[in-house]
Design an enzyme around this catalytic site. Structure first.
Site, PDB file in Angstrom:
ATOM      1  N   SER A   1       1.095  -1.144   0.323  1.00 44.83           N
ATOM      2  CA  SER A   1       0.061  -0.414   0.150  1.00 44.83           C
ATOM      3  C   SER A   1       1.034   0.947  -0.023  1.00 44.83           C
ATOM      4  CB  SER A   1      -1.172  -0.058   1.175  1.00 44.83           C
ATOM      5  OG  SER A   1      -1.747   1.270   1.129  1.00 44.83           O
TER       6      SER A   1
ATOM      7  N   TYR B   1      -2.543  -1.414  10.795  1.00 42.11           N
ATOM      8  CA  TYR B   1      -2.284  -1.715  10.466  1.00 42.11           C
ATOM      9  C   TYR B   1      -1.116  -1.122   8.644  1.00 42.11           C
ATOM     10  CZ  TYR B   1      -3.949  -1.826   4.733  1.00 42.11           C
ATOM     11  OH  TYR B   1      -3.538  -2.127   3.688  1.00 42.11           O
TER      12      TYR B   1
ATOM     13  N   LYS C   1       1.833  -3.506   6.869  1.00 45.40           N
ATOM     14  CA  LYS C   1       2.852  -3.653   5.781  1.00 45.40           C
ATOM     15  C   LYS C   1       3.672  -4.012   5.360  1.00 45.40           C
ATOM     16  CE  LYS C   1      -1.572  -4.580   3.894  1.00 45.40           C
ATOM     17  NZ  LYS C   1      -2.141  -6.273   2.855  1.00 45.40           N
TER      18      LYS C   1
HETATM   19  P1  NAD Z   1     -10.776  -6.999   1.301  1.00 46.57           P
HETATM   20  O1  NAD Z   1     -10.549  -7.433   2.878  1.00 46.57           O
HETATM   21  O2  NAD Z   1     -11.911  -6.544   0.870  1.00 46.57           O
HETATM   22  O3  NAD Z   1     -10.442  -8.654   0.578  1.00 46.57           O
HETATM   23  C1  NAD Z   1      -9.404  -8.797   1.508  1.00 46.57           C
HETATM   24  C2  NAD Z   1     -10.120 -10.749   1.870  1.00 46.57           C
HETATM   25  O4  NAD Z   1      -8.874 -11.091   2.776  1.00 46.57           O
HETATM   26  C3  NAD Z   1     -11.618 -11.173   2.200  1.00 46.57           C
HETATM   27  O5  NAD Z   1     -12.461 -11.705   1.561  1.00 46.57           O
HETATM   28  C4  NAD Z   1     -11.176 -11.719   3.487  1.00 46.57           C
HETATM   29  O6  NAD Z   1     -11.605 -12.338   4.064  1.00 46.57           O
HETATM   30  C5  NAD Z   1      -9.926 -12.653   3.193  1.00 46.57           C
HETATM   31  N1  NAD Z   1      -9.465 -12.761   4.842  1.00 46.57           N
HETATM   32  C6  NAD Z   1      -8.374 -11.927   5.490  1.00 46.57           C
HETATM   33  N2  NAD Z   1      -8.048 -12.329   6.670  1.00 46.57           N
HETATM   34  C7  NAD Z   1      -8.190 -13.809   5.963  1.00 46.57           C
HETATM   35  C8  NAD Z   1      -7.168 -15.339   6.343  1.00 46.57           C
HETATM   36  N3  NAD Z   1      -6.429 -14.646   7.730  1.00 46.57           N
HETATM   37  N4  NAD Z   1      -6.979 -16.135   5.203  1.00 46.57           N
HETATM   38  C9  NAD Z   1      -8.293 -16.488   4.399  1.00 46.57           C
HETATM   39  N5  NAD Z   1      -8.672 -15.076   3.933  1.00 46.57           N
HETATM   40  C10 NAD Z   1      -9.152 -14.244   4.763  1.00 46.57           C
HETATM   41  O7  NAD Z   1      -9.765  -6.062   0.741  1.00 46.57           O
HETATM   42  P2  NAD Z   1      -8.806  -5.673  -0.437  1.00 46.57           P
HETATM   43  O8  NAD Z   1      -9.502  -3.785  -0.576  1.00 46.57           O
HETATM   44  O9  NAD Z   1      -9.871  -6.358  -1.301  1.00 46.57           O
HETATM   45  O10 NAD Z   1      -7.753  -5.410   0.112  1.00 46.57           O
HETATM   46  C11 NAD Z   1      -6.975  -6.953  -0.437  1.00 46.57           C
HETATM   47  C12 NAD Z   1      -5.688  -6.297  -0.288  1.00 46.57           C
HETATM   48  O11 NAD Z   1      -5.126  -5.335  -0.592  1.00 46.57           O
HETATM   49  C13 NAD Z   1      -5.377  -6.674   1.462  1.00 46.57           C
HETATM   50  O12 NAD Z   1      -3.887  -6.710   1.377  1.00 46.57           O
HETATM   51  C14 NAD Z   1      -5.239  -5.250   1.530  1.00 46.57           C
HETATM   52  O13 NAD Z   1      -4.647  -4.687   3.241  1.00 46.57           O
HETATM   53  C15 NAD Z   1      -4.360  -4.717   0.211  1.00 46.57           C
HETATM   54  N6  NAD Z   1      -4.741  -3.204  -0.128  1.00 46.57           N
HETATM   55  C16 NAD Z   1      -6.174  -2.393  -0.282  1.00 46.57           C
HETATM   56  C17 NAD Z   1      -6.628  -1.061  -0.408  1.00 46.57           C
HETATM   57  C18 NAD Z   1      -7.809  -0.549  -0.574  1.00 46.57           C
HETATM   58  O14 NAD Z   1      -7.813   0.253  -0.073  1.00 46.57           O
HETATM   59  N7  NAD Z   1      -8.364  -1.652  -0.491  1.00 46.57           N
HETATM   60  C19 NAD Z   1      -5.324  -0.253  -0.824  1.00 46.57           C
HETATM   61  C20 NAD Z   1      -3.729  -1.151  -0.159  1.00 46.57           C
HETATM   62  C21 NAD Z   1      -3.691  -1.917  -0.393  1.00 46.57           C
HETATM   63  C1  WQD Z   2      -9.533   8.998   0.909  1.00 43.06           C
HETATM   64  C2  WQD Z   2      -9.962  10.749   1.326  1.00 43.06           C
HETATM   65  C3  WQD Z   2     -10.211  11.283   3.547  1.00 43.06           C
HETATM   66  C4  WQD Z   2     -14.782   9.612   4.122  1.00 43.06           C
HETATM   67  C5  WQD Z   2      -6.969   4.365   3.375  1.00 43.06           C
HETATM   68  C6  WQD Z   2      -6.213   3.721   4.457  1.00 43.06           C
HETATM   69  C7  WQD Z   2      -4.784   3.026   3.471  1.00 43.06           C
HETATM   70  C8  WQD Z   2      -5.163   2.743   2.181  1.00 43.06           C
HETATM   71  C9  WQD Z   2      -6.391   3.158   1.459  1.00 43.06           C
HETATM   72  C10 WQD Z   2      -4.991   0.255   2.619  1.00 43.06           C
HETATM   73  C11 WQD Z   2      -9.303  10.804   2.834  1.00 43.06           C
HETATM   74  C12 WQD Z   2     -11.724  11.744   2.996  1.00 43.06           C
HETATM   75  C13 WQD Z   2     -13.079  10.028   3.458  1.00 43.06           C
HETATM   76  C14 WQD Z   2     -15.360  10.305   4.753  1.00 43.06           C
HETATM   77  C15 WQD Z   2     -14.178  11.935   4.092  1.00 43.06           C
HETATM   78  N1  WQD Z   2      -5.444   1.269   2.327  1.00 43.06           N
HETATM   79  N2  WQD Z   2     -12.773  10.966   3.094  1.00 43.06           N
HETATM   80  N3  WQD Z   2     -15.085  11.701   4.168  1.00 43.06           N
HETATM   81  O1  WQD Z   2      -7.759   7.406   3.756  1.00 43.06           O
HETATM   82  O2  WQD Z   2      -6.404   7.440   0.978  1.00 43.06           O
HETATM   83  O3  WQD Z   2      -6.475   5.192   2.775  1.00 43.06           O
HETATM   84  O4  WQD Z   2      -7.438   3.729   2.354  1.00 43.06           O
HETATM   85  O5  WQD Z   2      -4.207   0.067   2.112  1.00 43.06           O
HETATM   86  O6  WQD Z   2      -3.678   2.692   3.967  1.00 43.06           O
HETATM   87  O7  WQD Z   2      -6.111   4.538   5.484  1.00 43.06           O
HETATM   88  O8  WQD Z   2      -8.992   6.649   1.982  1.00 43.06           O
HETATM   89  O9  WQD Z   2     -10.580   6.333   1.197  1.00 43.06           O
HETATM   90  O10 WQD Z   2     -10.388   6.707   4.051  1.00 43.06           O
HETATM   91  O11 WQD Z   2      -9.936   8.680   2.056  1.00 43.06           O
HETATM   92  O12 WQD Z   2     -13.670  13.404   3.260  1.00 43.06           O
HETATM   93  O13 WQD Z   2     -16.268   9.612   5.071  1.00 43.06           O
HETATM   94  O14 WQD Z   2     -11.596  10.751   1.857  1.00 43.06           O
HETATM   95  O15 WQD Z   2     -10.561  12.490   4.171  1.00 43.06           O
HETATM   96  O16 WQD Z   2      -8.856  12.560   2.214  1.00 43.06           O
HETATM   97  P1  WQD Z   2      -6.947   6.966   2.335  1.00 43.06           P
HETATM   98  P2  WQD Z   2     -10.263   6.964   2.315  1.00 43.06           P
END
Ligand code: NAD
Ligand code: WQD
Length: 339
Positions: free
Chosen positions: A126, A153, A157
């Site tokens: 991330s 969290y 990572k």
């Molecule tokens: P998500 O929660 O939709 O998907 C994660 C999946 O993993 C879920 O289906 C959950 O049931 C499963 N899971 C969790 N722990 C588990 C375990 N111990 N064993 C088996 N399954 C398990 O999340 P996402 O948004 O699809 O994110 C996927 C990956 O990308 C994550 O590692 C997340 O940290 C990373 N990521 C997400 C974002 C974002 O904003 N969505 C941003 C950066 C990184």
């Molecule tokens: C985006 C912008 C908020 C909700 C998070 C995690 C990060 C990554 C992605 C996994 C920000 C604003 C949001 C609301 C708002 N995940 N906001 N009102 O904070 O960039 O990142 O998700 O790795 O680790 O921290 O994403 O979608 O929460 O927010 O004004 O109700 O929207 O302040 O500026 P963020 P977000």
């Protein structure tokens, strides 16, 4: 045909990636414990692809179950590891849960991979590892310094990236691609799969679409006094389908042994920063639906502005996030209406 294990494959990014993998001819097996997703996602994938992916309801930190899975699917050639807990706020409340799940899962997975001689892993990292880059590092590229994580969290990572680098150092056959996602948004154009937030959405886009649908009274915009052109925070919002496609390229790169580097890192973003108000106003414009909102105080721990320099992914992977913001927001709205 090569088989890929996708952990967390019924989740948001995982399900879109499974679709792209299957449509590119890969055999897939999903491992997910359904802690943050629904089994119905398999129906959505099947409806899009015309074939149901293999699925096992297993916790990635269950060594015995994972070893049995690798015994059953002895043709697994690579792994994409999405499975993790991802709610930043919850991780502050329950750090041990996050350290146990996110770190325990990766360690167990690497142990099982090693025992079964599977040498390729793509890991979901991330942009959170960069924290708030200073102005000299915006847009942020892969060489920008990693900063102390703002949440457990985020720390998982960083630690997971280190575990993977240490293991690659110890095991010269292991190949690791770390993909640092910026802010994934949107849903598959079919509206058959998309993001399924649990409870009140913490992320911006699901909150916007739920407010537009009348499920929430109004969006709270967290702060308009930041040092940005309109005062609201800036992020790099990337379409989940574009993101999914990058995983297919990363997997192919590993299977075709295209790189001599054992650990490669890529930023996955558009290269364009958009403010909260820009996202909101664009959403209102393209959907024609009003989204009531109020400006409230800053949210604790928020980064002011961050967006990617995706040049390395563009040039080395030959991948580019190309979907226009308008289309991405429309896909999110179409998905919300379906829900
Ligand atoms: P998500 O929660 O939709 O998907 C994660 C999946 O993993 C879920 O289906 C959950 O049931 C499963 N899971 C969790 N722990 C588990 C375990 N111990 N064993 C088996 N399954 C398990 O999340 P996402 O948004 O699809 O994110 C996927 C990956 O990308 C994550 O590692 C997340 O940290 C990373 N990521 C997400 C974002 C974002 O904003 N969505 C941003 C950066 C990184
Ligand atoms: C985006 C912008 C908020 C909700 C998070 C995690 C990060 C990554 C992605 C996994 C920000 C604003 C949001 C609301 C708002 N995940 N906001 N009102 O904070 O960039 O990142 O998700 O790795 O680790 O921290 O994403 O979608 O929460 O927010 O004004 O109700 O929207 O302040 O500026 P963020 P977000």
């Amino acid at each position: 045909m090569s088989r890929i294990l996708v952990t967390g494959g019924t989740g948001y990014i995982g399900s879109h990636t499974v679709v792209e993998l299957m449509q590119s001819g890969f055999d897939v097996v999903i491992v997910d414990n359904l802690s943050n997703s629904s089994i119905d996602v398999l129906d959505g994938i099947e409806a899009i692809v015309g074939k149901r992916p293999d699925f096992a309801n297993i916790d990635c930190s269950d060594y015995v179950a994972m070893a049995e899975l690798f015994d059953k699917y002895h043709d697994i050639e690579g792994v994409i590891h999405f499975a993790a807990s991802k709610a930043v706020g919850e991780s502050v409340e329950k750090p041990l849960l996050y350290y146990r799940n996110n770190i325990g899962s990766l360690i167990c997975l690497l142990e099982v991979m090693k025992a079964h001689k599977v040498k390729n892993i793509v890991f979901s990292s991330s942009c959170t590892v960069y924290g708030q880059p200073d102005s000299a590092h915006l847009p942020v590229n892969e060489d920008a310094p990693i900063q102390k994580a703002l949440s457990p969290y985020g720390n998982t990572k960083q630690i997971n990236e280190e575990i993977l680098a240490d293991e690659a150092h110890a095991d010269k056959g292991l190949h690791v691609i770390l993909l640092r996602y910026f802010n994934p948004i949107g849903a598959h154009p079919s509206a058959l799969i998309g993001e399924l937030p649990n409870g009140v959405p913490q992320n911006l886009l699901p909150f916007v679409t739920q407010t537009a649908a009348g499920l929430r009274k109004q969006l709270r915009v967290f702060g308009n006094d930041y040092n940005t052109p309109d005062g609201s925070c800036i992020r790099d919002y990337i379409y989940v389908v574009d993101l999914a496609k990058a995983h297919v390229i990363a997997v192919r790169r590993q299977l075709e042994k295209k790189s001599s580097e054992q650990v490669e890192v890529f930023n996955l973003g558009t290269g364009k920063g958009l403010s909260v108000l820009e996202i909101l106003n664009t959403f209102i414009k393209v959907t024609g639906v009003d989204v009531p909102y109020e400006i409230v105080g800053r949210r604790e721990g928020d980064i002011e502005k961050v967006w990617a320099d995706p040049k390395k992914a563009n040039e080395v992977l030959g991948w580019k996030a190309e979907t226009p913001t308008e289309d991405i927001l429309l896909s999110a709205w179409k998905w919300q209406q379906k829900l």
